[in-house]
Scaffold this motif. Structure first.
Motif, PDB file in Angstrom:
ATOM      1  N   GLY A  32       0.909  -1.303   0.144  1.00 33.59           N
ATOM      2  CA  GLY A  32      -0.171  -0.020  -0.141  1.00 33.59           C
ATOM      3  C   GLY A  32       0.786   1.137  -0.049  1.00 33.59           C
ATOM      4  N   ALA A  33       0.451   2.302   0.891  1.00 36.51           N
ATOM      5  CA  ALA A  33       1.227   3.508   0.943  1.00 36.51           C
ATOM      6  C   ALA A  33       2.610   3.363   1.219  1.00 36.51           C
ATOM      7  CB  ALA A  33       0.320   4.649   1.947  1.00 36.51           C
ATOM      8  N   LEU A  34       3.055   2.332   2.006  1.00 38.86           N
ATOM      9  CA  LEU A  34       4.336   2.390   2.511  1.00 38.86           C
ATOM     10  C   LEU A  34       5.038   1.741   1.300  1.00 38.86           C
ATOM     11  CD1 LEU A  34       6.409   2.166   4.878  1.00 38.86           C
ATOM     12  CD2 LEU A  34       5.610  -0.162   5.119  1.00 38.86           C
ATOM     13  N   ARG A  35       4.615   1.151   0.564  1.00 31.22           N
ATOM     14  CA  ARG A  35       5.233   0.698  -0.892  1.00 31.22           C
ATOM     15  C   ARG A  35       5.586   1.807  -1.717  1.00 31.22           C
ATOM     16  NH1 ARG A  35       3.617  -4.495  -4.113  1.00 31.22           N
ATOM     17  NH2 ARG A  35       3.868  -5.160  -2.072  1.00 31.22           N
ATOM     18  N   GLU A  36       4.517   2.808  -1.819  1.00 34.95           N
ATOM     19  CA  GLU A  36       4.725   4.098  -2.471  1.00 34.95           C
ATOM     20  C   GLU A  36       5.593   4.944  -1.879  1.00 34.95           C
ATOM     21  OE1 GLU A  36       0.693   5.080  -4.956  1.00 34.95           O
ATOM     22  OE2 GLU A  36       0.452   4.847  -2.582  1.00 34.95           O
ATOM     23  N   GLN A  37       5.767   4.952  -0.629  1.00 36.01           N
ATOM     24  CA  GLN A  37       6.718   5.983   0.275  1.00 36.01           C
ATOM     25  C   GLN A  37       7.975   5.355  -0.097  1.00 36.01           C
ATOM     26  OE1 GLN A  37       5.762   6.531   4.267  1.00 36.01           O
ATOM     27  NE2 GLN A  37       7.994   6.941   4.678  1.00 36.01           N
ATOM     28  N   GLN A  56       9.333   6.092  -3.778  1.00 33.68           N
ATOM     29  CA  GLN A  56       9.671   7.393  -3.737  1.00 33.68           C
ATOM     30  C   GLN A  56      10.877   7.750  -3.072  1.00 33.68           C
ATOM     31  OE1 GLN A  56       7.589  10.367  -5.597  1.00 33.68           O
ATOM     32  NE2 GLN A  56       9.794  10.695  -5.231  1.00 33.68           N
ATOM     33  N   ALA A  88       2.775   1.931  -9.371  1.00 34.85           N
ATOM     34  CA  ALA A  88       3.629   2.889  -8.257  1.00 34.85           C
ATOM     35  C   ALA A  88       4.918   2.956  -8.285  1.00 34.85           C
ATOM     36  CB  ALA A  88       3.395   2.055  -6.794  1.00 34.85           C
TER      37      ALA A  88
END
Length: 260
Positions: A37-42, A45, A85
Motif C-alpha cells: 500500500g502507501a508504505l510501498r509507494e513511499q 519515492q 507505483a
C-alpha cells in the motif's frame, strides 16, 4: 562465443552495469516490493529520491510470485499496484520467474506438461507487462487489467495504451540461487542438477522471448557457500554453461554474499 554480462547482487544494493537498459541510474534495490500500500509507494519515492533507478520486485508480498494463488488461480492486483507505483516515480522493475516454491506443477520440470504449464504462465504474465497494450486476454475476462482510467465504464484505445505504458517489466530473472541436490540442505530446498537448471532456463527463455522479444533475461545466478563453498559453486556454474545454459540468458547474476 557468447560474452557474459554479470550483475553482482549484494544484500541491499544491485549494481546494474548493462548499457541501454540503465537509463538514468546504475543502482538498484533488492526486495523493493516487500512493503504494501502507501508504505510501498513511499518506499519507491524514497528510492527515487536518492537516485535508485531499479528494483527487484521480490519479498514477502512478491509482485510476481504472488500472482499464483492456491488452487491454480491468478491474482494480478499486487503486481498491477507495484508496476503502477514504480512507474509514477520512474523506477524500473525486475520481475522473477522460478519453479522453486512458486506454485508451478513441479519445482523440477520433469514432463512436457510441467514445461508447458511453466511457459503458459510466463507468457501470460510477460504479455500483460510488455507495454504494448495487448494484454493476452480479452476485455471482459476476469484477468483483464483495469484500464477504465476515466471510470466511465468504457475502455478506449488511449486508456489501454496509457495503462500498458505505466505497468511494465522488461527485465526478467529466471530462478533464484539454484543449488545441486547434494547442497540442498535448507528447509524445503529443492536441488537441481545442471541439466535440470538448463531445462528451466530454456523453458523460461523461450516463453519470455516469445511474448516480448526485446525483454532482457537474467539468470538469477548462484551464491557461494554451503557444501564445497565457492569452488563447488564455480564447478556447478561451469556445468550449467557447458550443458547449454549459456544460450538461455542475456545476463548472469551473481549473488555475492560474503562472510564478515
Amino acid at each position: 562465443m557468447k560474452t557474459l554480462k554479470i550483475i553482482m547482487m549484494a544484500m541491499l544494493i544491485t549494481n546494474l552495469s548493462f548499457a541501454q537498459e540503465l537509463e538514468n541510474s546504475r543502482f538498484g534495490a533488492q526486495q523493493c516490493g516487500s512493503s504494501t500500500g502507501a508504505l510501498r509507494e513511499q518506499t519507491f519515492q524514497e528510492l527515487a529520491n536518492i537516485g535508485i533507478g531499479w528494483g527487484r520486485a521480490i519479498g514477502p508480498s512478491d509482485a510476481i510470485r504472488g500472482i499464483i494463488q492456491s488452487g491454480g488461480t491468478f491474482d494480478f492486483q499486487n503486481a498491477d499496484f507495484t508496476t503502477g507505483a514504480a512507474s509514477r516515480v520512474g523506477l524500473n522493475l525486475i520481475g522473477q520467474f522460478t519453479t522453486q516454491r512458486q506454485g508451478i506443477r513441479n519445482d523440477v520440470l520433469t514432463t512436457a506438461e510441467d514445461i508447458e504449464d511453466f511457459q503458459s504462465y510466463i507468457r501470460m504474465v510477460v504479455e500483460r507487462y510488455d507495454g504494448d497494450a495487448e494484454f493476452g486476454v480479452s476485455p471482459g475476462d476476469p484477468l483483464y487489467p483495469d484500464c477504465d482510467l476515466n471510470g466511465d465504464g468504457t475502455i478506449t484505445e488511449e486508456e489501454k495504451i496509457e495503462w500498458g505504458s505505466t505497468h511494465q517489466f522488461h527485465v526478467w530473472e529466471l530462478m533464484k540461487e539454484p543449488v545441486p541436490p547434494e547442497r540442498a540442505t535448507g528447509p524445503g530446498q529443492v536441488g537441481f542438477t545442471a541439466e535440470q537448471v538448463v531445462t528451466v532456463l530454456k523453458a523460461g527463455w523461450e516463453a519470455i522471448k516469445e511474448a516480448d522479444p526485446d525483454a532482457v533475461v537474467l539468470f538469477g545466478g548462484l551464491a557461494p557457500g554451503g557444501v564445497g563453498g565457492l569452488e563447488a559453486t564455480r564447478t556447478y556454474l561451469s556445468e550449467i554453461l557447458t550443458e547449454g545454459g549459456i544460450d538461455y540468458f542475456d545476463i548472469l547474476g551473481v549473488d555475492a554474499f560474503i562472510d564478515r
